[in-house]
Design a protein around this motif. Sequence first.
Motif, PDB file in Angstrom:
ATOM      1  N   ARG A 327       0.821  -1.214   0.000  1.00 15.27           N
ATOM      2  CA  ARG A 327       0.000   0.000   0.000  1.00 15.27           C
ATOM      3  C   ARG A 327       0.856   1.265   0.000  1.00 15.27           C
ATOM      4  NH1 ARG A 327      -3.032   2.694  -2.328  1.00 15.27           N
ATOM      5  NH2 ARG A 327      -4.276   4.272  -1.274  1.00 15.27           N
ATOM      6  N   GLU A 328       1.963   1.249   0.751  1.00 17.84           N
ATOM      7  CA  GLU A 328       2.836   2.430   0.774  1.00 17.84           C
ATOM      8  C   GLU A 328       3.452   2.673  -0.599  1.00 17.84           C
ATOM      9  OE1 GLU A 328       3.341   4.790   3.030  1.00 17.84           O
ATOM     10  OE2 GLU A 328       1.760   3.794   4.175  1.00 17.84           O
ATOM     11  N   ARG A 331       0.837   4.284  -2.787  1.00 12.08           N
ATOM     12  CA  ARG A 331       0.681   5.719  -2.502  1.00 12.08           C
ATOM     13  C   ARG A 331       1.824   6.520  -3.115  1.00 12.08           C
ATOM     14  NH1 ARG A 331      -0.396   4.004   2.997  1.00 12.08           N
ATOM     15  NH2 ARG A 331      -2.640   3.934   3.394  1.00 12.08           N
ATOM     16  N   TYR A 332       3.047   5.989  -2.999  1.00  9.55           N
ATOM     17  CA  TYR A 332       4.203   6.702  -3.541  1.00  9.55           C
ATOM     18  C   TYR A 332       4.094   6.825  -5.061  1.00  9.55           C
ATOM     19  CZ  TYR A 332       8.965   7.797  -4.913  1.00  9.55           C
ATOM     20  OH  TYR A 332      10.066   8.395  -5.481  1.00  9.55           O
TER      21      TYR A 332
END
Length: 536
Positions: A327-328, A331-332
């Motif tokens: 998920r990170e 987002r990035y």
Amino acid sequence: MKVRDVFSLSGLKYAYIKAGIDGLDNNISSVTVLEVAETKEQSWLIEGQLYITSLYAVMNNLEQQLEIFETLIEAKSAGVIICHLDLWLKNIDPRIEELCNKMNFPLIIANSETTYIEIMNPIILKLMEKISGGYLDVNHMQNKLIEYVVSKKDVNVIYKTMTDFYGNGKMWFLDIDNKLIYPKYNTEFSKLLNQIFERSNEIQTIDDKKILTFNDRKYILKFVRSQGIFFGTIVAEYEDNNLKDSDSILDIISRIYTLISTKSGRVSEIEMQRQQEYIGDLITWNFRSDEVAIKIGKDLNWNIQKISRIIVLNINKFQENPSENLRELERYIESIQFQKTKAIIKRENNDNLVGLRSDFIIILIAKQTVEIEDRINRICNQLLESWDNDLAGNISIGVSNEFNDFRDMPKAYTEAIDAYKYGRRYFGENKYTLFRDLGCFGMIREFRENQKLTTSLGYLFQKLKDYDEKNKQDLYNTLSQLIFNDMDVDKVADSMYIHKNTVHYRKNKIIDLLGFEPWKMPYLLNTLMVFALENK
């Protein structure tokens, strides 16, 4: 405002009530687009909110559709408006109708040609008529805000309106990173901002207001927060004798600023969701007609009639670690890498289109009057140079052949997918591959559909597979590694974590079982075809 009032508004002129007619007196507190399919997390639900949806995300899951309605009713929502009924969702589950009638929950069907914006705009305007605020020309300010939200016009109009009305001196708006949003490129404020940081210990607090004096001028620092979320800061001049009035006006302006921040973020989120849905339909050509495909595209400011080539930028890490929580990384990529990619593509030609899917970026290249021979090479090289491999991982890029008819997009998409997949498999990562350069690999899909060919090749190494299964050996995989490593025994040993003598032993065993050397002609062609067909 009650649910029955929406039928008098322009966006729902041709709408009708499908079920829950006894709930038309439900009060509406707000309106939003519902594209969420997850019902376990209910933090997004608001009592009295009217939801607009096509149920696209769950159109093939009747149980999940029913669960969504049960969740909305439990949250005391005002009702649901279904859009584009005959485009995606073909009919309403009778169980949903029965539930809505039983619970007095209005289910409204909008005209299939009506867009979300055409429905939302008049409802929001009607709702905001009730908002009052003594010092501000509320109608004017709200109309400007709604105009921005629905048409994405320059938000500076709203900031200027708020600044003009404040009238007690100059005003500046900062984002959450203390970057100046409005007015842009203001050298005077740069000096003031430096003072704010350097003299933060000197900033006074008067009745919960932050006050700074600089060059004989006084400033209020208004930190804009809502429900624990920080949206930015407003810095405004004031005179000693009107501090109270200035602060009261700033309270209202800060609420408008919060609305701008939340609404613009929500608009971007909805736009991204609609783009992703549209991309899914484009690559499968899931449209009732060509006219519908063009119209939906124009609603998104996507002119697909100008497109002549497709590029797929695949983010390899999503296939390498499918079970990992990424998920990170998502987002990035969404906030940084996608924006960088979009800037490159739009700079090359503003008619180019860029969309983000879960694990790849799709780029639609527009025709040009004067075609530059190395145009695609230049674009792909810029993408490779701009990609942050340390944070976002490796990529592989595939480029379709050129096409003249926009209805050929599904074929072009398949070509781009094959180009990146085979390019990645045989030529390595962080490269781009043109479909036209694949040669026979570009025909693998056709070969795979030829049952006579696949059946014939399927028997070729059956002896190795049977031996492996009976003796718990790995001859077939060893042959595959030998072929893809150009018969380099040392490389095969390293890739399989075995001794090179073991590889030599297995080579000899393969020859004994088959009666021929599959890595030499005339057998090599069949061997290559077998493994190429297996590697999808």
